[in-house]
Design a protein around this motif. Sequence first.
Motif, PDB file in Angstrom:
ATOM      1  N   LEU A  27       0.719  -1.228  -0.085  1.00 32.93           N
ATOM      2  CA  LEU A  27      -0.004  -0.055   0.139  1.00 32.93           C
ATOM      3  C   LEU A  27       0.873   1.275  -0.009  1.00 32.93           C
ATOM      4  CD1 LEU A  27      -2.609   1.272   0.099  1.00 32.93           C
ATOM      5  CD2 LEU A  27      -2.765   0.952   2.526  1.00 32.93           C
ATOM      6  N   GLN A  28       1.872   1.297   0.744  1.00 33.07           N
ATOM      7  CA  GLN A  28       2.854   2.421   0.855  1.00 33.07           C
ATOM      8  C   GLN A  28       3.569   2.581  -0.656  1.00 33.07           C
ATOM      9  OE1 GLN A  28       6.298   1.823   3.326  1.00 33.07           O
ATOM     10  NE2 GLN A  28       7.064   4.006   3.393  1.00 33.07           N
ATOM     11  N   THR A  29       3.854   1.686  -1.412  1.00 34.09           N
ATOM     12  CA  THR A  29       4.384   1.780  -2.711  1.00 34.09           C
ATOM     13  C   THR A  29       3.346   2.247  -3.536  1.00 34.09           C
ATOM     14  OG1 THR A  29       5.977  -0.281  -2.379  1.00 34.09           O
ATOM     15  CG2 THR A  29       5.408   0.387  -4.701  1.00 34.09           C
ATOM     16  N   ALA A  30       2.203   1.899  -3.562  1.00 38.65           N
ATOM     17  CA  ALA A  30       1.296   2.284  -4.434  1.00 38.65           C
ATOM     18  C   ALA A  30       0.861   3.907  -4.024  1.00 38.65           C
ATOM     19  CB  ALA A  30      -0.074   1.411  -4.217  1.00 38.65           C
ATOM     20  N   ARG A  31       0.683   4.112  -2.986  1.00 38.53           N
ATOM     21  CA  ARG A  31       0.573   5.470  -2.616  1.00 38.53           C
ATOM     22  C   ARG A  31       1.510   6.560  -3.322  1.00 38.53           C
ATOM     23  NH1 ARG A  31      -1.757   4.621   3.555  1.00 38.53           N
ATOM     24  NH2 ARG A  31      -3.942   4.487   2.931  1.00 38.53           N
ATOM     25  N   LYS A  32       2.988   5.913  -3.053  1.00 39.18           N
ATOM     26  CA  LYS A  32       3.996   6.909  -3.446  1.00 39.18           C
ATOM     27  C   LYS A  32       4.009   6.708  -5.028  1.00 39.18           C
ATOM     28  CE  LYS A  32       7.317   6.152   0.274  1.00 39.18           C
ATOM     29  NZ  LYS A  32       8.552   5.546   0.560  1.00 39.18           N
ATOM     30  N   ALA A  33       3.431   5.927  -5.677  1.00 38.84           N
ATOM     31  CA  ALA A  33       3.263   5.965  -7.126  1.00 38.84           C
ATOM     32  C   ALA A  33       2.114   6.884  -7.760  1.00 38.84           C
ATOM     33  CB  ALA A  33       2.944   4.457  -7.598  1.00 38.84           C
ATOM     34  N   ILE A  34       1.252   7.561  -6.808  1.00 40.93           N
ATOM     35  CA  ILE A  34       0.189   8.111  -7.268  1.00 40.93           C
ATOM     36  C   ILE A  34       0.581   9.685  -7.592  1.00 40.93           C
ATOM     37  CG2 ILE A  34      -2.036   9.342  -6.419  1.00 40.93           C
ATOM     38  CD1 ILE A  34      -2.312   7.044  -4.731  1.00 40.93           C
ATOM     39  N   ARG A  35       0.286  10.156  -8.884  1.00 41.22           N
ATOM     40  CA  ARG A  35       0.714  11.406  -9.070  1.00 41.22           C
ATOM     41  C   ARG A  35      -0.494  12.320  -9.357  1.00 41.22           C
ATOM     42  NH1 ARG A  35       4.497   9.679  -7.143  1.00 41.22           N
ATOM     43  NH2 ARG A  35       6.550   9.226  -7.953  1.00 41.22           N
ATOM     44  N   MET A  36      -0.336  13.560  -9.139  1.00 41.10           N
ATOM     45  CA  MET A  36      -1.354  14.559  -9.371  1.00 41.10           C
ATOM     46  C   MET A  36      -1.454  15.004 -11.167  1.00 41.10           C
ATOM     47  SD  MET A  36      -3.994  16.654  -8.581  1.00 41.10           S
ATOM     48  CE  MET A  36      -4.086  16.839  -6.850  1.00 41.10           C
ATOM     49  N   MET A  37      -2.193  14.913 -11.855  1.00 40.33           N
ATOM     50  CA  MET A  37      -2.055  15.381 -13.247  1.00 40.33           C
ATOM     51  C   MET A  37      -2.534  16.840 -13.300  1.00 40.33           C
ATOM     52  SD  MET A  37      -1.139  12.458 -14.422  1.00 40.33           S
ATOM     53  CE  MET A  37      -1.164  12.676 -16.259  1.00 40.33           C
ATOM     54  N   PRO A  38      -2.111  17.537 -14.346  1.00 40.84           N
ATOM     55  CA  PRO A  38      -2.259  18.767 -14.759  1.00 40.84           C
ATOM     56  C   PRO A  38      -3.745  19.304 -14.798  1.00 40.84           C
ATOM     57  CG  PRO A  38      -0.683  18.084 -16.347  1.00 40.84           C
ATOM     58  CD  PRO A  38      -1.282  17.131 -15.651  1.00 40.84           C
ATOM     59  N   ASN A  39      -4.757  18.155 -14.931  1.00 39.09           N
ATOM     60  CA  ASN A  39      -6.111  18.286 -14.813  1.00 39.09           C
ATOM     61  C   ASN A  39      -6.687  18.275 -13.291  1.00 39.09           C
ATOM     62  OD1 ASN A  39      -5.970  15.730 -14.646  1.00 39.09           O
ATOM     63  ND2 ASN A  39      -7.080  15.128 -16.605  1.00 39.09           N
ATOM     64  N   GLY A  40      -5.733  17.998 -12.564  1.00 32.37           N
ATOM     65  CA  GLY A  40      -6.249  17.724 -11.300  1.00 32.37           C
ATOM     66  C   GLY A  40      -6.603  16.365 -10.768  1.00 32.37           C
ATOM     67  N   GLN A  41      -6.641  15.596 -11.729  1.00 33.39           N
ATOM     68  CA  GLN A  41      -7.132  14.014 -11.518  1.00 33.39           C
ATOM     69  C   GLN A  41      -5.641  13.510 -10.873  1.00 33.39           C
ATOM     70  OE1 GLN A  41      -8.617  12.271 -15.022  1.00 33.39           O
ATOM     71  NE2 GLN A  41     -10.552  13.153 -14.709  1.00 33.39           N
ATOM     72  N   HIS A  42      -6.076  12.159 -10.195  1.00 29.45           N
ATOM     73  CA  HIS A  42      -5.048  11.424  -9.522  1.00 29.45           C
ATOM     74  C   HIS A  42      -4.618  10.006 -10.254  1.00 29.45           C
ATOM     75  CE1 HIS A  42      -6.354  13.875  -6.371  1.00 29.45           C
ATOM     76  NE2 HIS A  42      -5.164  13.784  -5.712  1.00 29.45           N
ATOM     77  N   ARG A  43      -3.273   9.913 -10.836  1.00 26.96           N
ATOM     78  CA  ARG A  43      -3.083   8.794 -11.577  1.00 26.96           C
ATOM     79  C   ARG A  43      -2.081   7.945 -10.833  1.00 26.96           C
ATOM     80  NH1 ARG A  43      -2.672   7.487 -16.969  1.00 26.96           N
ATOM     81  NH2 ARG A  43      -0.812   6.296 -17.729  1.00 26.96           N
ATOM     82  N   LEU A  44      -2.505   6.508 -10.902  1.00 28.63           N
ATOM     83  CA  LEU A  44      -1.479   5.554 -10.332  1.00 28.63           C
ATOM     84  C   LEU A  44      -1.023   4.975 -11.102  1.00 28.63           C
ATOM     85  CD1 LEU A  44      -0.302   3.845  -8.048  1.00 28.63           C
ATOM     86  CD2 LEU A  44      -2.830   2.693  -7.643  1.00 28.63           C
ATOM     87  N   THR A  45       0.453   4.860 -11.275  1.00 27.26           N
ATOM     88  CA  THR A  45       1.059   4.214 -12.363  1.00 27.26           C
ATOM     89  C   THR A  45       1.878   2.908 -11.725  1.00 27.26           C
ATOM     90  OG1 THR A  45       1.172   6.051 -13.742  1.00 27.26           O
ATOM     91  CG2 THR A  45       2.700   4.292 -14.379  1.00 27.26           C
ATOM     92  N   LEU A  46       1.716   1.678 -12.226  1.00 29.81           N
ATOM     93  CA  LEU A  46       2.431   0.613 -11.724  1.00 29.81           C
ATOM     94  C   LEU A  46       2.789  -0.277 -12.896  1.00 29.81           C
ATOM     95  CD1 LEU A  46       0.417  -0.331  -8.487  1.00 29.81           C
ATOM     96  CD2 LEU A  46       2.527   0.812  -8.500  1.00 29.81           C
TER      97      LEU A  46
END
Length: 261
Positions: A14-33
Amino acid sequence: MAKGKEAKGTQVTLQTARKAIRMMPNGQHRLTLSNMGITIFPKCLLKLTNVDELDLSRNLIEKLPESIGNFSSLRRLDLHSNKLESVPESIGKLVGLTHLNLSNNCLTSAGLPSTLGSLASLKSFNLGLNQLDALPPTLKGLESLQELGLFDNFFTMVPEFVTDLRNLTKVNMKQNWPSHCQDDGEGMMKKISESKEEVFLVRESNLCETCLKRCKEQEERFTEGEGSDKMENKRIRTYSGLMVPNSVARVHQDVWRIRPY
């Protein structure tokens, strides 16, 4: 990033996944694994169902959980280049989904649920590089669909419901294998024709040096050379919204599961 044997069965916390979340320019949250050697859908992601975009592409995932339908906020789901053979019915609950990429998997027509037709907000749907010869007729409910990727499958004709999709502007059906082609059991495709004309398969050992060289040159042009690059670039320009894994042939499937960005 882990490779080879170390990449197999990678565990995502869960910690790894949370660190992988990025805020996009449009304000949305993107999780990349992406490209992490993940073989099983990480259960910890079920605690992050508020993400807007989820990228699990280029892994080794064979099955999605029914709980995939709990990602109610999801707008983009990218699962290209995995080993999926089917999609759970709960995917139909992702009614806010606008982009779905299932290309370069092992999907069969029987593995596509009718609930996919419930994704009324879907604009881009990529099913290229799979083993499909038909689509659920319920897909006529995809009223917002603009782009549909069906390349490198087994279709012999465009699905009938496609003409009913008023917003559809792009359909990619390049390089579909006709139904009258079969695997000869040794990785070769043999054409089954109703006519008397036959196709003979020749082994490398039976070719003269000149013919063998010519065949290898043609193969290099389509797999490694300039011809392949041009064809790939052409696809990107024409179907950019489909997030195509830039593959020009079925033999490239495994390469694109592990190829780094």
